[in-house]
Design a protein around this motif. Structure first.
Motif, short mmCIF file in Angstrom:
data_model
loop_
_atom_site.label_atom_id
_atom_site.label_comp_id
_atom_site.label_asym_id
_atom_site.label_seq_id
_atom_site.Cartn_x
_atom_site.Cartn_y
_atom_site.Cartn_z
N ALA A 94 0.67 -1.30 0.05
CA ALA A 94 0.60 0.25 -0.28
C ALA A 94 0.72 1.21 -0.06
O ALA A 94 0.56 2.04 -0.40
CB ALA A 94 -0.97 0.12 1.14
N THR A 95 1.97 1.18 1.14
CA THR A 95 2.82 2.86 0.86
C THR A 95 3.24 2.74 0.18
O THR A 95 4.25 3.69 -0.34
CB THR A 95 2.96 2.72 2.40
OG1 THR A 95 3.98 1.48 3.36
CG2 THR A 95 2.26 2.62 3.70
N ASN A 96 3.87 1.88 -0.29
CA ASN A 96 5.61 1.54 -1.66
C ASN A 96 4.99 1.32 -3.34
O ASN A 96 5.40 2.23 -3.86
CB ASN A 96 6.34 0.82 -0.90
CG ASN A 96 6.51 0.52 0.30
OD1 ASN A 96 7.75 2.06 -0.06
ND2 ASN A 96 7.02 0.45 1.14
N VAL A 97 3.75 0.82 -2.76
CA VAL A 97 3.73 0.90 -4.44
C VAL A 97 1.77 0.78 -4.42
O VAL A 97 1.86 2.38 -5.63
CB VAL A 97 3.40 -1.41 -5.13
CG1 VAL A 97 2.89 -1.58 -6.39
CG2 VAL A 97 4.87 -1.25 -4.61
N THR A 98 0.68 0.64 -4.72
CA THR A 98 -0.41 0.79 -5.11
C THR A 98 -0.59 2.16 -5.28
O THR A 98 -1.74 2.59 -5.53
CB THR A 98 -1.26 0.18 -4.70
OG1 THR A 98 -1.04 -0.22 -2.90
CG2 THR A 98 -1.40 -1.22 -4.74
N ASN A 99 -0.49 2.56 -3.27
CA ASN A 99 -0.99 3.87 -3.87
C ASN A 99 -0.17 5.29 -4.33
O ASN A 99 -1.04 6.42 -4.75
CB ASN A 99 -1.13 4.53 -1.85
CG ASN A 99 -1.50 3.94 -0.94
OD1 ASN A 99 -1.84 3.48 -1.15
ND2 ASN A 99 -1.47 4.47 0.32
N HIS A 100 0.78 5.23 -4.66
CA HIS A 100 1.37 5.91 -5.37
C HIS A 100 0.64 5.50 -7.04
O HIS A 100 0.69 6.84 -7.89
CB HIS A 100 3.12 5.09 -5.92
CG HIS A 100 3.68 6.04 -4.46
ND1 HIS A 100 3.91 7.39 -3.90
CD2 HIS A 100 3.77 4.40 -3.21
CE1 HIS A 100 5.33 6.98 -3.37
NE2 HIS A 100 4.55 5.53 -2.97
N TRP A 101 0.31 3.97 -7.66
CA TRP A 101 0.37 3.90 -8.43
C TRP A 101 -1.10 4.62 -9.25
O TRP A 101 -1.84 4.97 -10.18
CB TRP A 101 -0.15 2.20 -8.79
CG TRP A 101 1.15 1.76 -9.08
CD1 TRP A 101 2.69 2.83 -9.69
CD2 TRP A 101 2.20 0.26 -9.66
NE1 TRP A 101 3.80 1.39 -9.36
CE2 TRP A 101 2.95 0.33 -9.85
CE3 TRP A 101 1.63 -0.90 -9.03
CZ2 TRP A 101 3.80 -0.85 -9.91
CZ3 TRP A 101 1.58 -1.51 -9.82
CH2 TRP A 101 3.21 -1.83 -9.49
N PHE A 102 -2.29 4.02 -7.93
CA PHE A 102 -3.65 4.18 -7.83
C PHE A 102 -4.42 5.43 -7.24
O PHE A 102 -5.34 6.15 -7.51
CB PHE A 102 -4.64 3.56 -7.90
CG PHE A 102 -3.77 1.86 -8.84
CD1 PHE A 102 -3.93 1.77 -9.41
CD2 PHE A 102 -3.16 1.20 -7.65
CE1 PHE A 102 -3.30 0.73 -10.35
CE2 PHE A 102 -3.01 -0.37 -8.08
CZ PHE A 102 -3.48 -0.08 -9.94
N HIS A 103 -3.91 6.59 -6.42
CA HIS A 103 -4.28 7.99 -6.37
C HIS A 103 -3.07 8.84 -6.88
O HIS A 103 -1.81 8.93 -6.27
CB HIS A 103 -4.38 7.39 -4.52
CG HIS A 103 -4.71 5.77 -4.35
ND1 HIS A 103 -6.18 6.40 -4.15
CD2 HIS A 103 -4.79 5.26 -4.01
CE1 HIS A 103 -6.76 4.92 -3.86
NE2 HIS A 103 -6.00 4.40 -3.24
#
Length: 386
Positions: free
Chosen positions: A268-277
């Motif tokens: 969440a903090t390193n990948v998906t939050n950057h990609w999708f938000h």
């Protein structure tokens, strides 16, 4: 965690991604460095040696050093706030160079003096030098100053990956030390002269004291109060902060990336939050007398989510003096043309250490428990579980 701000934590992200993508290969891969030593059998290193007066001083001189180009916020502010609350010594914030201290991952502070001016004022040196994690751990002014203070008899206290700075200065050679869980392999490879241990919130080897990751600044600072002013004073200060225990007990491996356990937080903090938000700009209201510890924890945590960055929001651009005299330079002013996406409520009156739980709960409500868990893992904070 902000990889751009703290490249020495990049191994954490690399490991998490490797576990996500190639779990079987990682599991089969032999360790690149020797295993760390547990703190078992090092009971004598669980207490910082009592302060002994030097140079006729009635109180110790405690210097907290920061590098202007980037110094970890919580690492710097918690020791300051705890020691100032204790009244146990003369606490002085020091910058390597003139000008503001850029804190990572958020906020800007103004130190009381520079390393050069500190030397002129205290030619005999400090009794304690507190070293937070820093972006540039190779700054020759920083390293020379820390080494010189150690030669003059100062006890060096590193917080989190401030231990890498201390090791770079040659001060921890031949000593037992610890640091943030994410830099275990890096430390073994780059600083083999230090005997690195894990499973401890802090370790005291003579005049070299070191702590685990970011949140360990709290128990380490209380242990230092105890060493200077005695157990009763430390108990009083801890109660005011909302801390029941400042022992060394810790499980470092609980923070290592593990499939089915904590990978969701790292992702969440390193990948998906950057990609999708998109990134949100978060205002944290600050006024004169603000609790510097709660402020630091809140701004630091919100700036590690991968979805938000915290800004000190004030009524004007004038410097803001915190509860114990730290000087904060506002990032934003109420009414600025550049809008903030969210303005948090003013920090509520509460024991400072409760800010860890309150901000993680706030992040969980706003961005989900996986994001809050990722921040807790980065903080190396044992009080939050997904």
């Amino acid at each position: 965690m902000r990889i751009a701000s703290f490249p020495f934590h990049s191994r954490c992200l690399a490991t998490a991604l490797a576990l996500l993508c190639t779990a079987s290969a990682v599991a089969a891969e032999p360790p690149a460095v020797p295993a760390f030593t547990s703190m078992a059998g090092h009971a004598a290193m669980e207490h910082i040696a009592p302060w002994r007066s030097r140079f006729g001083r009635s109180r110790p001189v405690i210097a907290i050093i920061g590098n202007n180009s980037g110094t970890e916020l919580v690492d710097f502010v918690i020791p300051y706030g705890v020691l100032m609350a204790s009244g146990a010594g003369d606490v002085i914030t020091v910058a390597t160079h003139a000008g503001p201290l850029t804190m990572r991952p958020a906020l800007t502070l103004q130190a009381q003096t520079t390393a050069r001016d500190f030397n002129a004022r205290y030619p005999d040196g400090a009794d304690y030098v507190i070293v937070p994690a820093m972006v540039d751990r190779n700054d020759p002014v920083l390293l020379d100053w820390i080494a010189a203070q150690s030669r003059r008899g100062a006890t060096t206290v590193s917080i989190c990956d401030g231990a890498l700075v201390v090791a770079n200065a040659g001060v921890s050679d031949g000593h037992v030390a610890t640091a943030h869980w994410a830099t275990e392999s890096l430390r073994m490879q780059q600083y083999p002269g230090t005997h690195w241990v894990k499973d401890t919130r802090y370790v005291a080897d003579g005049r070299v004291v070191s702590s685990a990751g970011i949140s360990a600044a709290m128990p380490t600072s209380l242990a230092l109060v105890e060493a200077i002013a005695g157990h009763a004073r430390a108990v009083t200060v801890a109660a005011g902060l909302g801390v029941a225990d400042w022992s060394t007990q810790h499980d470092s491996d609980a923070f290592q990336p593990r499939l089915g356990v904590n990978i969701g937080g790292f992702a969440a903090t390193n990948v998906t939050n950057h990609w999708f938000h998109s990134m949100q700009h978060i205002g944290v209201p600050v006024t004169t007398g603000v609790d510097e510890i709660a402020l630091a924890i809140t701004a630091d945590a919100y700036s590690r989510t991968g979805r938000s960055h915290a800004h000190a929001l004030a009524a004007s651009q004038d410097p803001v003096t915190t509860r114990h005299g730290l000087v904060l330079l506002p990032d934003r002013v109420i009414g600025d043309k550049a809008p903030l996406d969210v303005v948090l409520p003013a920090l509520r009156p509460a024991p400072s250490a409760q800010a860890f739980d309150s901000v993680l709960a706030s992040i969980a409500d706003r961005y989900g428990r996986n994001t809050a868990y990722g921040v807790a893992l980065d903080f190396e904070y044992p009080g939050f579980h997904n």
